[in-house]
Design a protein around this motif. Structure first.
Motif, mmCIF file in Angstrom:
data_model
loop_
_atom_site.group_PDB
_atom_site.id
_atom_site.type_symbol
_atom_site.label_atom_id
_atom_site.label_comp_id
_atom_site.label_asym_id
_atom_site.label_seq_id
_atom_site.Cartn_x
_atom_site.Cartn_y
_atom_site.Cartn_z
ATOM 1 N N SER A 167 -3.647 -3.537 -18.900
ATOM 2 C CA SER A 167 -4.467 -2.620 -18.107
ATOM 3 C C SER A 167 -5.204 -1.633 -19.007
ATOM 4 C CB SER A 167 -3.575 -1.858 -17.122
ATOM 5 O OG SER A 167 -4.332 -0.927 -16.373
ATOM 6 N N GLU A 168 -4.508 -1.129 -20.026
ATOM 7 C CA GLU A 168 -5.158 -0.199 -20.953
ATOM 8 C C GLU A 168 -6.285 -0.891 -21.712
ATOM 9 O OE1 GLU A 168 -2.241 1.524 -23.480
ATOM 10 O OE2 GLU A 168 -1.480 2.901 -21.939
ATOM 11 N N GLU A 169 -6.069 -2.151 -22.089
ATOM 12 C CA GLU A 169 -7.130 -2.888 -22.790
ATOM 13 C C GLU A 169 -8.344 -3.085 -21.885
ATOM 14 O OE1 GLU A 169 -5.840 -6.512 -24.493
ATOM 15 O OE2 GLU A 169 -4.516 -5.564 -25.967
ATOM 16 N N ARG A 170 -8.068 -3.388 -20.598
ATOM 17 C CA ARG A 170 -9.192 -3.550 -19.670
ATOM 18 C C ARG A 170 -9.964 -2.236 -19.504
ATOM 19 N NH1 ARG A 170 -5.454 -6.903 -16.862
ATOM 20 N NH2 ARG A 170 -4.828 -5.164 -15.530
ATOM 21 N N LEU A 171 -9.205 -1.122 -19.408
ATOM 22 C CA LEU A 171 -9.869 0.174 -19.280
ATOM 23 C C LEU A 171 -10.676 0.503 -20.535
ATOM 24 C CD1 LEU A 171 -7.056 2.287 -17.576
ATOM 25 C CD2 LEU A 171 -9.194 1.511 -16.546
ATOM 26 N N THR A 172 -10.096 0.170 -21.706
ATOM 27 C CA THR A 172 -10.809 0.421 -22.956
ATOM 28 C C THR A 172 -12.100 -0.380 -23.018
ATOM 29 O OG1 THR A 172 -8.751 0.892 -24.133
ATOM 30 C CG2 THR A 172 -10.663 0.283 -25.466
ATOM 31 N N MET A 173 -12.020 -1.656 -22.628
ATOM 32 C CA MET A 173 -13.222 -2.494 -22.638
ATOM 33 C C MET A 173 -14.257 -1.978 -21.641
ATOM 34 S SD MET A 173 -12.022 -6.425 -23.181
ATOM 35 C CE MET A 173 -10.735 -6.418 -21.949
ATOM 36 N N ALA A 216 -32.911 -1.688 -30.094
ATOM 37 C CA ALA A 216 -31.865 -1.280 -29.145
ATOM 38 C C ALA A 216 -31.362 -2.467 -28.334
ATOM 39 C CB ALA A 216 -32.396 -0.192 -28.218
ATOM 40 N N SER A 217 -32.283 -3.337 -27.911
ATOM 41 C CA SER A 217 -31.854 -4.504 -27.135
ATOM 42 C C SER A 217 -31.006 -5.435 -27.990
ATOM 43 C CB SER A 217 -33.069 -5.252 -26.587
ATOM 44 O OG SER A 217 -33.896 -5.708 -27.652
ATOM 45 N N LYS A 218 -31.377 -5.585 -29.271
ATOM 46 C CA LYS A 218 -30.568 -6.404 -30.171
ATOM 47 C C LYS A 218 -29.194 -5.775 -30.374
ATOM 48 C CE LYS A 218 -30.512 -8.349 -34.852
ATOM 49 N NZ LYS A 218 -31.229 -8.457 -36.142
ATOM 50 N N GLU A 219 -29.183 -4.461 -30.506
ATOM 51 C CA GLU A 219 -27.919 -3.746 -30.704
ATOM 52 C C GLU A 219 -27.008 -3.884 -29.495
ATOM 53 O OE1 GLU A 219 -24.999 -1.225 -32.397
ATOM 54 O OE2 GLU A 219 -26.693 -2.320 -33.259
ATOM 55 N N VAL A 220 -27.572 -3.745 -28.293
ATOM 56 C CA VAL A 220 -26.728 -3.807 -27.096
ATOM 57 C C VAL A 220 -26.152 -5.204 -26.922
ATOM 58 C CG1 VAL A 220 -28.519 -4.394 -25.392
ATOM 59 C CG2 VAL A 220 -26.526 -3.053 -24.709
ATOM 60 N N LEU A 221 -26.936 -6.231 -27.275
ATOM 61 C CA LEU A 221 -26.409 -7.594 -27.196
ATOM 62 C C LEU A 221 -25.269 -7.802 -28.183
ATOM 63 C CD1 LEU A 221 -29.698 -9.670 -26.789
ATOM 64 C CD2 LEU A 221 -27.928 -9.258 -25.067
ATOM 65 N N GLY A 222 -25.443 -7.281 -29.398
ATOM 66 C CA GLY A 222 -24.382 -7.397 -30.401
ATOM 67 C C GLY A 222 -23.133 -6.653 -29.997
ATOM 68 N N GLU A 223 -23.304 -5.449 -29.454
ATOM 69 C CA GLU A 223 -22.156 -4.648 -29.011
ATOM 70 C C GLU A 223 -21.426 -5.332 -27.865
ATOM 71 O OE1 GLU A 223 -20.841 -1.925 -30.087
ATOM 72 O OE2 GLU A 223 -22.308 -0.631 -31.079
ATOM 73 N N LEU A 224 -22.180 -5.848 -26.909
ATOM 74 C CA LEU A 224 -21.552 -6.540 -25.778
ATOM 75 C C LEU A 224 -20.775 -7.759 -26.246
ATOM 76 C CD1 LEU A 224 -24.347 -6.383 -23.041
ATOM 77 C CD2 LEU A 224 -22.103 -5.306 -22.956
ATOM 78 N N ARG A 225 -21.363 -8.506 -27.163
ATOM 79 C CA ARG A 225 -20.675 -9.678 -27.687
ATOM 80 C C ARG A 225 -19.391 -9.274 -28.398
ATOM 81 N NH1 ARG A 225 -24.552 -11.323 -30.477
ATOM 82 N NH2 ARG A 225 -25.543 -12.547 -28.823
ATOM 83 N N SER A 226 -19.451 -8.195 -29.130
ATOM 84 C CA SER A 226 -18.265 -7.729 -29.860
ATOM 85 C C SER A 226 -17.176 -7.279 -28.914
ATOM 86 C CB SER A 226 -18.652 -6.590 -30.807
ATOM 87 O OG SER A 226 -17.522 -6.102 -31.484
ATOM 88 N N VAL A 227 -17.554 -6.559 -27.866
ATOM 89 C CA VAL A 227 -16.552 -6.075 -26.907
ATOM 90 C C VAL A 227 -15.948 -7.223 -26.120
ATOM 91 C CG1 VAL A 227 -16.217 -4.682 -24.841
ATOM 92 C CG2 VAL A 227 -17.586 -3.788 -26.716
#
Length: 366
Positions: A167-173, A216-227
């Motif tokens: 649950s904590e991992e889900r909240l963190t994500m 920014a769009s490239k960054e958000v895609l990379g961040e989403l993929r990482s998360v």
């Protein structure tokens, strides 16, 4: 079930064969005949049925044992089935039933040894031995029950801890996704509004805004993929961002931001991530509510804490995104700080706004 069947078979063979052998040393008792064999087999059959009918199986075994003794068949092997079933009854948590059944059986043997046998003294010794064995079996069953309940409790606690961590991992994500999306989408929106405004009047000035949107769009895609990678088996669970990337964050913001660092030291990964997200969310709020403002970011590395201060001078143009926020920015930052044992204060300062977070740090080791 297979183990129970093997146990019942072994008990049946032992009780029948050993009871015939026991007669050689108990010539005053009756030889085991067909009726005695049937009574000896009641216990093994009850062992097979104990899972579905635990109380009935115990009662049938004890009654068959008492009848076997009353008819004058040999002592000894017939007691194996009652011992096993009494132990199982206690170990499985039916303590009251087992103790009541044991008391009734002990009372029967007392009556039997006193009035129903030709040599009461010998019978009394038998009943004392049987009572002692009963108490020993009941005590062993209690120990087994205690250990079984302890293992069950340990398994329950481990399962609850696993659920809590999940649950904590889900909240963190969820928090990571909120921060990533809020910052980058707000940045894209602001830069897109700027580009649209400049496209007709001064197209050359629109290029930097479009470049920022692309980054920014490239960054958000990379961040989403990482998360989202943390959902895959074997995926690394390292932080998606740290303070070493604050410079990149400021460059992409498209705002007039100055960064000052006081001191430097290695930080735990969770502090790195929280600090980065607090700076990111603060810049997002500044872009949304104070466009055109000058923003100051200060990172102060103290011996016992990291102090993060982000303040702005207030908007110089209308805040086009001021009413479009989720309302979770400051509470989310405060939750990040609290989770690490720190604090976060946010509020107006003159014409602008300031966020100050204090995150505790472990003692430095030499």
């Amino acid at each position: 079930m297979r183990k129970t069947a093997y146990l019942a078979l072994v008990v049946a063979v032992f009780q029948v064969i050993a009871s015939h052998g026991a007669h050689a040393g108990q010539l005053d008792r009756l030889r085991v005949d067909s009726l005695g064999t049937v009574l000896l087999l009641v216990g093994p059959v009850a062992i097979l049925a104990t899972r579905r009918f635990p109380i009935t199986s115990l009662a049938a075994t004890l009654v068959a044992t008492c009848v076997f003794m009353t008819l004058g068949y040999p002592y000894g092997p017939v007691f194996l089935s009652p011992v096993i079933l009494l132990f199982k009854t206690v170990a499985e948590g039916r303590r009251k039933v087992a103790w009541i059944a044991s008391a009734i059986t002990a009372a029967y043997f007392l009556v039997y040894s006193t009035w129903l046998v030709d040599r009461p003294a010998a019978g009394a010794w038998h009943v004392l031995a049987i009572v002692a064995v009963m108490l020993l079996i009941l005590a062993a069953g209690e120990v087994a029950r205690f250990r079984r309940e302890g293992r069950a409790e340990h398994a329950r606690v481990a399962e609850e801890e696993s659920r809590r961590q999940a649950s904590e991992e889900r909240l963190t994500m969820a928090q990571e996704l909120h921060d990533v999306l809020a910052h980058n989408i707000s940045l894209i929106h602001v830069q897109a509004s700027t580009a649209l405004h400049l496209l007709d009047d001064d197209p050359s000035q629109a290029r930097p805004a479009l470049t920022t949107i692309k980054a920014a769009s490239k960054e958000v895609l990379g961040e989403l993929r990482s998360v989202l990678n943390v959902l895959r088996d074997g995926a690394p669970r390292s932080p998606t961002a740290g303070l070493d990337r604050v410079g990149e964050l400021i460059e992409r913001s498209g705002m007039d931001v100055s960064l000052r660092q006081v001191g430097s030291r290695p930080l735990p990964s969770q502090v790195e991530r929280a600090a980065y997200r607090i700076v990111q969310e603060s810049l997002t709020n500044a872009a949304r509510h104070a466009p055109g403002a000058k923003v100051n970011v200060r990172l102060e590395y103290l011996p016992a804490e990291l102090v993060i201060t982000v303040d702005d001078t207030g908007p110089t143009t209308p805040a086009v995104l001021s009413e479009e926020g989720s309302g979770n920015g400051i509470p989310g930052m405060r939750e990040r700080a609290s989770a690490l044992g720190g604090t976060l204060v946010a509020g107006p300062t003159g014409t602008g706004f300031q966020v100050e977070a204090r995150l505790p740090l472990p003692e430095e080791t030499e």
